[in-house]
Design a protein around this motif. Structure first.
Motif, PDB file in Angstrom:
ATOM      1  N   ILE A  45       0.737  -1.302   0.001  1.00  0.00           N
ATOM      2  CA  ILE A  45      -0.089   0.068   0.082  1.00  0.00           C
ATOM      3  C   ILE A  45       0.925   1.415  -0.044  1.00  0.00           C
ATOM      4  O   ILE A  45       0.475   2.350  -0.587  1.00  0.00           O
ATOM      5  CB  ILE A  45      -0.871  -0.094   1.453  1.00  0.00           C
ATOM      6  CG1 ILE A  45      -1.900  -1.240   0.945  1.00  0.00           C
ATOM      7  CG2 ILE A  45      -1.700   1.374   1.296  1.00  0.00           C
ATOM      8  CD1 ILE A  45      -2.916  -1.168  -0.085  1.00  0.00           C
ATOM      9  N   ASP A  46       2.073   1.277   0.586  1.00  0.00           N
ATOM     10  CA  ASP A  46       2.929   2.358   0.698  1.00  0.00           C
ATOM     11  C   ASP A  46       3.473   2.567  -0.757  1.00  0.00           C
ATOM     12  O   ASP A  46       4.101   3.736  -0.938  1.00  0.00           O
ATOM     13  CB  ASP A  46       4.115   1.977   1.751  1.00  0.00           C
ATOM     14  CG  ASP A  46       3.727   2.181   3.246  1.00  0.00           C
ATOM     15  OD1 ASP A  46       2.385   2.471   3.239  1.00  0.00           O
ATOM     16  OD2 ASP A  46       4.211   1.378   4.001  1.00  0.00           O
ATOM     17  N   VAL A  47       3.740   1.670  -1.611  1.00  0.00           N
ATOM     18  CA  VAL A  47       4.034   1.810  -3.081  1.00  0.00           C
ATOM     19  C   VAL A  47       2.820   2.532  -3.751  1.00  0.00           C
ATOM     20  O   VAL A  47       3.114   3.655  -4.441  1.00  0.00           O
ATOM     21  CB  VAL A  47       4.316   0.530  -3.602  1.00  0.00           C
ATOM     22  CG1 VAL A  47       4.679   0.752  -5.048  1.00  0.00           C
ATOM     23  CG2 VAL A  47       5.520   0.016  -2.907  1.00  0.00           C
ATOM     24  N   LEU A  48       1.654   2.045  -3.777  1.00  0.00           N
ATOM     25  CA  LEU A  48       0.441   2.414  -4.452  1.00  0.00           C
ATOM     26  C   LEU A  48       0.073   3.821  -4.149  1.00  0.00           C
ATOM     27  O   LEU A  48      -0.343   4.891  -5.168  1.00  0.00           O
ATOM     28  CB  LEU A  48      -0.754   1.655  -4.356  1.00  0.00           C
ATOM     29  CG  LEU A  48      -0.493   0.156  -4.832  1.00  0.00           C
ATOM     30  CD1 LEU A  48      -1.495  -0.871  -4.660  1.00  0.00           C
ATOM     31  CD2 LEU A  48       0.449  -0.013  -6.044  1.00  0.00           C
ATOM     32  N   TYR A  49       0.025   4.275  -2.751  1.00  0.00           N
ATOM     33  CA  TYR A  49      -0.440   5.768  -2.374  1.00  0.00           C
ATOM     34  C   TYR A  49       0.556   6.332  -1.607  1.00  0.00           C
ATOM     35  O   TYR A  49       1.808   6.018  -1.221  1.00  0.00           O
ATOM     36  CB  TYR A  49      -1.456   5.339  -1.439  1.00  0.00           C
ATOM     37  CG  TYR A  49      -2.552   4.491  -2.345  1.00  0.00           C
ATOM     38  CD1 TYR A  49      -3.490   5.316  -2.962  1.00  0.00           C
ATOM     39  CD2 TYR A  49      -2.745   3.575  -2.176  1.00  0.00           C
ATOM     40  CE1 TYR A  49      -4.525   4.584  -3.890  1.00  0.00           C
ATOM     41  CE2 TYR A  49      -3.744   2.735  -2.631  1.00  0.00           C
ATOM     42  CZ  TYR A  49      -4.655   3.186  -3.596  1.00  0.00           C
ATOM     43  OH  TYR A  49      -5.581   2.624  -4.296  1.00  0.00           O
ATOM     44  N   ASP A  50       0.500   7.828  -1.517  1.00  0.00           N
ATOM     45  CA  ASP A  50       1.272   8.561  -0.643  1.00  0.00           C
ATOM     46  C   ASP A  50       0.701   8.454   0.676  1.00  0.00           C
ATOM     47  O   ASP A  50      -0.072   8.980   1.271  1.00  0.00           O
ATOM     48  CB  ASP A  50       0.928  10.121  -1.098  1.00  0.00           C
ATOM     49  CG  ASP A  50       1.639  10.329  -2.365  1.00  0.00           C
ATOM     50  OD1 ASP A  50       2.479   9.994  -2.738  1.00  0.00           O
ATOM     51  OD2 ASP A  50       1.052  11.261  -3.123  1.00  0.00           O
ATOM     52  N   SER A  51       1.646   7.222   1.495  1.00  0.00           N
ATOM     53  CA  SER A  51       1.233   6.966   2.707  1.00  0.00           C
ATOM     54  C   SER A  51       1.832   7.817   3.741  1.00  0.00           C
ATOM     55  O   SER A  51       2.839   8.239   3.613  1.00  0.00           O
ATOM     56  CB  SER A  51       1.682   5.297   2.949  1.00  0.00           C
ATOM     57  OG  SER A  51       1.799   5.074   4.191  1.00  0.00           O
ATOM     58  N   PRO A  52       0.871   8.023   4.990  1.00  0.00           N
ATOM     59  CA  PRO A  52       1.840   8.596   6.068  1.00  0.00           C
ATOM     60  C   PRO A  52       2.664   7.950   6.672  1.00  0.00           C
ATOM     61  O   PRO A  52       3.354   8.453   7.445  1.00  0.00           O
ATOM     62  CB  PRO A  52       0.224   8.847   6.881  1.00  0.00           C
ATOM     63  CG  PRO A  52      -0.537   7.888   6.676  1.00  0.00           C
ATOM     64  CD  PRO A  52      -0.363   7.344   5.080  1.00  0.00           C
TER      65      PRO A  52
END
Length: 498
Positions: free
Chosen positions: A322-329
């Protein structure tokens, strides 16, 4: 065995049987005949002298009760003479039997006086592994663009925990698991799973050792499971809790599921694309097996960071990809705050699984998963198959197809698959070996190739409490980058259970 008060309670004793009157007399006059729980007497089965002595002992106790309560008219002189003669003939067996009973009673008293709890059982496990590895070529670029030019150092990784399993009515379970594990802190955040070569060089697409990242911690003791399971009916189990993991209940496979026993690669112990909410989260699970038949239906709802009433902070519970797909906090300097939190925020998943298992040798599981991550919708389907060809040989595999909307790469549809062969009792009873290959994240939008993972392991049981497992892991085209050299790692895993 259950006490019988009427000879008609014994379903396999008929009035035409030659011993019917004798049984009737023993039951109705003395009440010293017991039957099996299914209501049978099994009178045609051969018995040992000790079994006869046990029955005789019950009758002697019953006669003594009758005498003590002044109901001696129910005991004739002829019966007393017969019982006395039997008692003399079976003196040795009766003494042995009573000695065993006395010993059991003494041990029972001792256990009750020293037991941890009348309702709670304590289980524990510690996993300690030596890990090393490296890569071919000049550098590795991971899925977020991070570049690594030096081989990682050899490490010792571990996970240790205890389970407190409490039951109040023998059909329910209150589970509390306390765990700690290895890791290291980077940019103020614990980087779970990067304490081993595979996770350090390729942390996002399922190459990290699974047992080192649940929960992501750096030697801090955490509550990693807290839930309560109860059964409204014999066929239905319901689990609710503030700290559960959907993958504990769904996507089981006899050959590739338990990271302390079989594969360590995260992408091999679960269907990688259908669990974006991966780490312990809050929610509920149901498990329904109608009439205890071949079909089972399971459903789960889990929410990440359900205990956070605000909309900011590190998001606990999402899978690494998920950290790859989106600008994750979870990524330093990310503009994304993680969206709404809490039990019904926008980081949740719902999963339904239907299992068909007509025998212990075959199981097919079909899954659907859907929900939101950072206010963006996703859905996925999966399949999980295991088939035992012989008692000691089995084949298994998983497949997943998913859709994730509004990612950094647009709307994408990642695929996933893995397959392998398992060998039971290899070289020694209780051993397990396996070889598997898989591609955890097939997405043409990311990179110019497809990452492929391989792993082989051999689990050797030293005894019931200690298992030693060497594993070899190979990763080609890491992070879907064709220019990356091949990553190779080796691990010697030791598991202690008590």
């Amino acid at each position: 065995m259950g006490q019988v008060t009427n000879v008609n309670q014994l379903s396999d004793v008929q009035p035409t049987d030659w011993a019917f009157q004798a049984l009737q007399s023993l039951v109705e006059r003395y009440g010293c005949i017991a039957g099996y729980p299914n209501g049978t007497f099994r009178g045609n089965r051969a018995m040992t002298r000790y079994e006869f002595a046990a029955g005789l002992n019950a009758c002697l106790d019953r006669v003594n009760e009758l005498i003590a309560t002044a109901t001696t008219d129910a005991v004739t002189k002829e019966d007393l003479v017969t019982l006395q003669r039997l008692q003399e003939n079976f003196t040795a067996e009766l003494a042995t039997l009573r000695g065993r009973v006395d010993t059991l009673e003494a041990r029972s008293v001792q256990l009750e006086a020293n037991q941890f709890s009348t309702t709670t059982k304590l289980h524990g496990q510690a996993i300690i592994s030596a890990n090393f590895g490296g890569f071919d070529g000049d550098r590795i670029i991971d899925a977020t663009g991070r570049q690594i030019t030096n081989d990682p150092n050899a490490t010792i990784v571990f996970r240790a925990g205890i389970d407190l399993d409490t039951s109040f009515n023998k059909t329910d379970l209150l589970k509390l698991r306390l765990e700690t594990g290895s890791g290291f802190t980077e940019n103020g955040q614990v980087q779970g799973g990067r304490d081993n070569a595979g996770g350090f060089l390729e942390p996002f697409f399922g190459s990290a050792l699974d047992y080192s990242i649940n929960p992501p911690t750096d030697r801090n003791i955490e509550i990693s499971r807290l839930y309560y399971t109860f059964k409204p009916s014999q066929d239905l189990a319901v689990t609710i809790g503030p700290n559960i993991r959907a993958a504990d209940f769904i996507d089981f496979n006899s050959y590739a599921k338990l990271s302390f026993r079989d594969f360590s690669t995260q992408a091999f112990v679960n269907n990688y694309v259908i669990f974006p909410i991966e780490f312990p989260s809050a929610g509920a699970v149901i498990d329904w097996k109608p009439n205890r038949g071949a079909f089972t239906v399971r459903a789960a709802y889990t929410a990440a960071d359900a205990g956070n009433p605000s909309d900011r902070g590190r998001l606990i519970g999402t899978a690494p990809f998920i950290d790859v797909l989106y600008d994750s906090p979870n990524i330093p300097n990310s503009p994304n705050t993680g969206g709404e939190r809490g039990l019904f925020g926008d980081n949740y998943q719902g999963i339904v699984e239907v299992e068909f298992s007509p025998s212990r040798d075959l199981a097919l599981r079909l899954q659907y998963s859907g929900g939101e991550v950072f206010d963006n919708h996703f859905d996925a389907i999966g399949a999980n198959l295991e088939f035992t060809l012989a008692k000691k040989l089995g084949i298994f595999g998983r497949y997943g197809y998913s859709n994730y909307n509004n990612t950094r790469f647009g709307d994408i549809s990642p695929n996933y698959w893995m397959a392998g062969v398992g060998f039971r009792d290899l070289f020694t009873k209780g051993a397990l070996a396996g070889i598997a290959v898989g591609q955890p994240f097939i997405a043409t939008e990311i990179g110019d190739s497809t990452q492929t993972n391989y792993e082989a392991f051999y689990n050797y049981p030293v005894n019931r409490n200690v298992q030693i497992t060497p594993t070899i892991q190979v990763i080609e085209n890491a992070a879907n980058q064709n220019s990356n050299g091949t990553i190779y790692t080796g691990t010697l895993r030791t598991t202690f259970s008590f």
